[in-house]
Motif scaffolding. Structure first.
Motif, PDB file in Angstrom:
ATOM      1  N   PRO A 553      35.413  44.940  46.816  1.00 53.68           N
ATOM      2  CA  PRO A 553      36.808  45.224  47.172  1.00 53.68           C
ATOM      3  C   PRO A 553      37.770  45.093  45.995  1.00 53.68           C
ATOM      4  O   PRO A 553      37.469  44.480  44.961  1.00 53.68           O
ATOM      5  CB  PRO A 553      37.117  44.173  48.243  1.00 53.68           C
ATOM      6  CG  PRO A 553      35.790  43.818  48.827  1.00 53.68           C
ATOM      7  CD  PRO A 553      34.829  43.892  47.679  1.00 53.68           C
ATOM      8  N   LEU A 554      38.950  45.676  46.188  1.00 53.91           N
ATOM      9  CA  LEU A 554      40.071  45.519  45.262  1.00 53.91           C
ATOM     10  C   LEU A 554      41.098  44.651  45.972  1.00 53.91           C
ATOM     11  O   LEU A 554      41.655  45.056  46.996  1.00 53.91           O
ATOM     12  CB  LEU A 554      40.699  46.865  44.920  1.00 53.91           C
ATOM     13  CG  LEU A 554      39.795  47.969  44.353  1.00 53.91           C
ATOM     14  CD1 LEU A 554      40.574  49.263  44.201  1.00 53.91           C
ATOM     15  CD2 LEU A 554      39.220  47.556  43.022  1.00 53.91           C
ATOM     16  N   ALA A 555      41.357  43.477  45.441  1.00 53.05           N
ATOM     17  CA  ALA A 555      42.307  42.577  46.094  1.00 53.05           C
ATOM     18  C   ALA A 555      42.994  41.716  45.051  1.00 53.05           C
ATOM     19  O   ALA A 555      42.341  41.104  44.205  1.00 53.05           O
ATOM     20  CB  ALA A 555      41.611  41.693  47.126  1.00 53.05           C
ATOM     21  N   GLY A 556      44.318  41.692  45.105  1.00 53.88           N
ATOM     22  CA  GLY A 556      45.085  40.887  44.171  1.00 53.88           C
ATOM     23  C   GLY A 556      46.329  41.619  43.725  1.00 53.88           C
ATOM     24  O   GLY A 556      46.722  42.635  44.295  1.00 53.88           O
ATOM     25  N   ALA A 557      46.938  41.090  42.682  1.00 51.33           N
ATOM     26  CA  ALA A 557      48.189  41.646  42.169  1.00 51.33           C
ATOM     27  C   ALA A 557      47.916  42.803  41.228  1.00 51.33           C
ATOM     28  O   ALA A 557      47.045  42.716  40.355  1.00 51.33           O
ATOM     29  CB  ALA A 557      48.970  40.558  41.436  1.00 51.33           C
ATOM     30  N   MET A 558      48.661  43.895  41.401  1.00 54.68           N
ATOM     31  CA  MET A 558      48.587  45.013  40.474  1.00 54.68           C
ATOM     32  C   MET A 558      49.392  44.691  39.221  1.00 54.68           C
ATOM     33  O   MET A 558      50.449  44.067  39.280  1.00 54.68           O
ATOM     34  CB  MET A 558      49.137  46.285  41.121  1.00 54.68           C
ATOM     35  CG  MET A 558      48.319  46.806  42.288  1.00 54.68           C
ATOM     36  SD  MET A 558      46.636  47.270  41.831  1.00 54.68           S
ATOM     37  CE  MET A 558      46.931  48.538  40.595  1.00 54.68           C
ATOM     38  N   ASP A 559      48.864  45.110  38.092  1.00 54.78           N
ATOM     39  CA  ASP A 559      49.568  44.945  36.820  1.00 54.78           C
ATOM     40  C   ASP A 559      50.618  46.048  36.700  1.00 54.78           C
ATOM     41  O   ASP A 559      50.287  47.206  36.443  1.00 54.78           O
ATOM     42  CB  ASP A 559      48.570  45.002  35.664  1.00 54.78           C
ATOM     43  CG  ASP A 559      49.223  44.766  34.325  1.00 54.78           C
ATOM     44  OD1 ASP A 559      50.446  44.588  34.282  1.00 54.78           O
ATOM     45  OD2 ASP A 559      48.502  44.766  33.308  1.00 54.78           O
ATOM     46  N   LEU A 602      34.464  34.795  41.376  1.00 52.94           N
ATOM     47  CA  LEU A 602      34.556  35.807  42.422  1.00 52.94           C
ATOM     48  C   LEU A 602      35.936  36.452  42.442  1.00 52.94           C
ATOM     49  O   LEU A 602      36.065  37.647  42.717  1.00 52.94           O
ATOM     50  CB  LEU A 602      34.243  35.192  43.788  1.00 52.94           C
ATOM     51  CG  LEU A 602      32.764  35.075  44.183  1.00 52.94           C
ATOM     52  CD1 LEU A 602      32.635  34.579  45.617  1.00 52.94           C
ATOM     53  CD2 LEU A 602      32.038  36.389  44.015  1.00 52.94           C
ATOM     54  N   ALA A 603      36.972  35.678  42.156  1.00 52.60           N
ATOM     55  CA  ALA A 603      38.322  36.238  42.114  1.00 52.60           C
ATOM     56  C   ALA A 603      38.418  37.305  41.022  1.00 52.60           C
ATOM     57  O   ALA A 603      39.073  38.337  41.203  1.00 52.60           O
ATOM     58  CB  ALA A 603      39.348  35.132  41.880  1.00 52.60           C
ATOM     59  N   ARG A 604      37.770  37.076  39.895  1.00 55.07           N
ATOM     60  CA  ARG A 604      37.792  38.078  38.826  1.00 55.07           C
ATOM     61  C   ARG A 604      37.055  39.343  39.241  1.00 55.07           C
ATOM     62  O   ARG A 604      37.414  40.451  38.838  1.00 55.07           O
ATOM     63  CB  ARG A 604      37.186  37.507  37.547  1.00 55.07           C
ATOM     64  CG  ARG A 604      38.069  36.483  36.847  1.00 55.07           C
ATOM     65  CD  ARG A 604      37.553  36.168  35.457  1.00 55.07           C
ATOM     66  NE  ARG A 604      36.237  35.545  35.477  1.00 55.07           N
ATOM     67  CZ  ARG A 604      36.036  34.242  35.557  1.00 55.07           C
ATOM     68  NH1 ARG A 604      37.065  33.406  35.623  1.00 55.07           N
ATOM     69  NH2 ARG A 604      34.809  33.741  35.563  1.00 55.07           N
ATOM     70  N   SER A 605      36.019  39.198  40.057  1.00 57.73           N
ATOM     71  CA  SER A 605      35.220  40.364  40.448  1.00 57.73           C
ATOM     72  C   SER A 605      35.990  41.315  41.349  1.00 57.73           C
ATOM     73  O   SER A 605      35.615  42.484  41.467  1.00 57.73           O
ATOM     74  CB  SER A 605      33.928  39.914  41.151  1.00 57.73           C
ATOM     75  OG  SER A 605      34.184  39.498  42.491  1.00 57.73           O
ATOM     76  N   ILE A 606      37.065  40.859  41.997  1.00 61.57           N
ATOM     77  CA  ILE A 606      37.839  41.722  42.897  1.00 61.57           C
ATOM     78  C   ILE A 606      39.174  42.137  42.287  1.00 61.57           C
ATOM     79  O   ILE A 606      39.990  42.769  42.960  1.00 61.57           O
ATOM     80  CB  ILE A 606      38.085  41.038  44.257  1.00 61.57           C
ATOM     81  CG1 ILE A 606      38.849  39.728  44.072  1.00 61.57           C
ATOM     82  CG2 ILE A 606      36.771  40.807  45.000  1.00 61.57           C
ATOM     83  CD1 ILE A 606      39.257  39.057  45.372  1.00 61.57           C
ATOM     84  N   ASP A 607      39.416  41.796  41.032  1.00 56.43           N
ATOM     85  CA  ASP A 607      40.680  42.144  40.373  1.00 56.43           C
ATOM     86  C   ASP A 607      40.918  43.652  40.485  1.00 56.43           C
ATOM     87  O   ASP A 607      40.108  44.454  40.019  1.00 56.43           O
ATOM     88  CB  ASP A 607      40.597  41.733  38.899  1.00 56.43           C
ATOM     89  CG  ASP A 607      41.895  42.007  38.144  1.00 56.43           C
ATOM     90  OD1 ASP A 607      42.818  42.618  38.721  1.00 56.43           O
ATOM     91  OD2 ASP A 607      41.971  41.626  36.962  1.00 56.43           O
TER      92      ASP A 607
END
Length: 612
Positions: A553-559, A602-607
């Motif tokens: 998945p893609l999850a988190g803040a967009m740059d 794991l957080a980096r894997s969904i960046d």
């Protein structure tokens, strides 16, 4: 396999065989916790000044019996704080839920809270576990693993610490300098700590990593204990202004994200282009929560493992009063119907306890599911199937969530002058918020600001088959390259297909045939029991999944350069009900600066910026 902590009982008190020591003071474990940790950190007066919507974070080394958490929870309730309480703790050797229940019997005044804890605690497996209580006002992040390995992967900031490992002479690993350096890293400016020990090596090490340290009178026969404060460092600027968010998408990802934000005091406007919730892939009548084990568990599989357990707790929290909308009937992954055969060694390598995963023979599998099967496989007793629309409705049943249907957003733009985001819809109306979370699957790429996201659209069709007297014997979800569920309202759900070439949502006889062929291979006895030669299928349903190039998945803040506040929760593929809720919680935690429910790797894997 998780190594549970073996305990003995000596003079009515739990005693650790592993460390050769008692778990807490013989005088009173509960009063010791109150004296050392609650009073040692001056928690009650600090909570009385806690503002509405603020989160107070406590970190702990050594969860043990959970006594510290329970006593803290009770005291926090008694204060009547208007904020939230977040408690995170590491535990290398967790107690079994039976040992917890026995130990909790020592504190009848905590019985109501301890029962709630045990209901979610289950049989812990290694890794990150997020437990949520009191409509989100209390959260526990329990990390099962070695603190020396887990703390470096943790993203959190604690206002107070409970340093509660066994005595330094008996458990030196939890008091070594590498652990204490991480505790300093994970501390807010002017964070406090308290510990029952007064050992000189502990005092010197805490001073070395930057804490001021003082002695205070200890509890009972302990003459002294240690308390202290972390350095006064410059803080990360706190978010100011009104807590208003826009969430695009009324499927499981959008509804979950909305709920996690609302539980943190955010006013959420959920915008859905269709006339109802769960009108796309999330509208499946029987979504399954199941695991698929691999010899090599990649990031996507490990994420699904964490999310699977989070979603089970979510369903037990929100759907426990429904008989058919959440059937925790277990799932069975059959060997012969899976492309990737794995043996039981994967259970050991992942540390999965029997309460989470079991290896069954062909005979055992058949007896468990209620019909003969052609092979053994892996059984996941906590899994099951759920009604997607009902879960989405329950998630959004919150006073701070306001829904707008038939509202198609054409773009989201940052407004420098107003320091916020504008979402324009096709009717010419503009919606404003400090934060926008895009959780509308493939439709995200229709927004000019997100059209660079590498999302792939994959069609899928499920086939709905009327149950027969014989097929009603099916008691668990059967999984292979597809699934079949136990009957709900007299109907089995079979599928789904995975068609990259599909362009529209018209039902296909060819894909129905593919589902029936899959079923005949997965469970020949069940296929025969359904009488498909004489009974037509009841119907079908077509929807589209969204995936990323690496199936993660893609999850988190967009740059977005100087702008901030644009987030995404996308590309869950076939695992939306396992990963969507967890990543909604991940996003809300990040927005609020709370402890993350995921380790950093794991957080980096969904960046979501990883493909740029």
């Amino acid at each position: 396999m998780t190594t549970n902590h073996d305990i003995d009982w000596i003079d009515g008190q739990p005693y650790s065989r592993l460390f050769g020591d008692i778990f807490f003071s013989r005088e009173s474990g509960l009063e010791e916790t109150r004296h050392v940790f609650l009073d040692g950190n001056s928690l009650r007066p600090r909570w009385q000044t806690q503002g509405a919507g603020e989160t107070f974070v406590i970190g702990e080394t050594g969860f043990g019996t959970g006594l510290n958490f329970l006593a803290t929870w009770q005291a926090w309730n008694q204060i009547g704080s208007r904020g939230r309480l977040h408690f995170f703790s590491c535990e290398k050797y967790p107690l079994s839920v039976h040992a917890l229940e026995t130990t909790h019997g020592l504190w009848p005044e905590l019985s109501a809270l301890s029962a709630l804890l045990r209901a979610q605690y289950g049989e812990p497996s290694p890794g990150w576990h997020r437990l949520i209580f009191q409509e989100g006002r209390v959260a526990l992040t329990l990390v099962i693993g070695d603190a020396r390995e887990c703390l470096p992967l943790m993203n959190a900031r604690a206002h107070a610490w409970f340093l509660d490992g066994f005595a330094p002479a008996r458990n030196p690993e939890l008091w070594d300098l590498t652990v204490l350096k991480q505790i300093a890293r994970l501390s807010h400016s002017n964070a406090t700590f308290a510990t029952y020990t007064c050992a000189g090596e502990v005092r010197r090490a805490l001073q070395l990593v930057g804490f001021t340290v003082a002695k205070k009178p200890g509890f009972g026969r302990k003459r002294e204990m240690l308390v202290g404060t972390s350095p006064d460092r410059s803080r990360v600027p706190r978010r100011t202004g009104e807590k208003q968010a826009i969430v695009l998408g009324g499927g499981i990802s959008g509804c979950s994200t909305s709920r996690s934000l609302a539980e943190r005091g955010w006013q959420v406007t959920l915008l859905e282009r269709n006339p109802r919730l769960a009108d796309g892939a999330s509208g499946i009548p029987q979504a399954t929560l199941n695991l698929r084990l691999r010899k090599r568990m990649l990031a996507a599989h490990l994420l699904a493992l964490v999310g699977y357990q989070f979603s089970i707790r979510l369903c037990n929290r929100l759907l426990s009063d429904t008989q058919f909308d959440w059937q925790q009937c277990g799932t069975l992954q059959l060997d012969h119907a899976s492309r990737r055969i794995v043996d039981s060694s994967v259970l050991t390598s992942l540390g999965l306890p029997p309460g989470l995963a079991q290896r069954l023979s062909q005979i055992e599998a058949g007896e468990l599911c209620g019909l003969p099967v052609s092979s053994g496989g892996f059984y996941f007793p906590r899994g099951g199937c759920l009604h997607g629309p009902t879960l989405c409705q329950r998630l959004t049943a919150h006073d701070l969530i306001h829904m707008r249907f038939s509202t198609e957003i054409t773009d989201v733009q940052w407004s420098q002058g107003e320091a916020g985001w504008h979402a324009a819809d096709r009717n010419g109306e503009t919606h404003y918020a400090a934060v926008v979370v895009v959780a509308n699957a493939q439709n995200a790429t229709l927004l000019p600001s997100l059209n660079q996201l590498p999302l792939h659209r994959v069609g899928g069709q499920i086939t709905l088959i009327p149950a027969t007297n014989q097929s009603m014997k099916l008691r668990t979800v059967l999984c292979g390259e597809g699934v079949i569920t136990p009957a709900r309202d007299g109907v089995h759900t079979v599928g789904a297909t995975y068609n990259h070439a599909r362009e529209d949502d018209r039902p296909s006889e060819k894909e129905d045939e593919a589902n029936l062929q899959m079923l005949s291979h997965l469970a020949p006895a069940l296929y025969s029991a359904l009488g498909l030669n004489t009974h037509p299928t009841l119907g079908n349903r077509v929807a589209f999944r969204s995936t990323s190039p690496d199936r993660t998945p893609l999850a988190g803040a967009m740059d977005c350069g100087l702008a901030s506040g644009l987030w995404v929760n996308l590309a869950h593929g076939s695992r939306g009900f396992s990963t969507g809720p967890l990543l909604g919680e991940f996003i809300a935690s990040a927005i609020e600066g709370e402890p993350s429910p995921l380790p950093d790797d794991l957080a980096r894997s969904i960046d979501p910026n990883r493909f740029r």
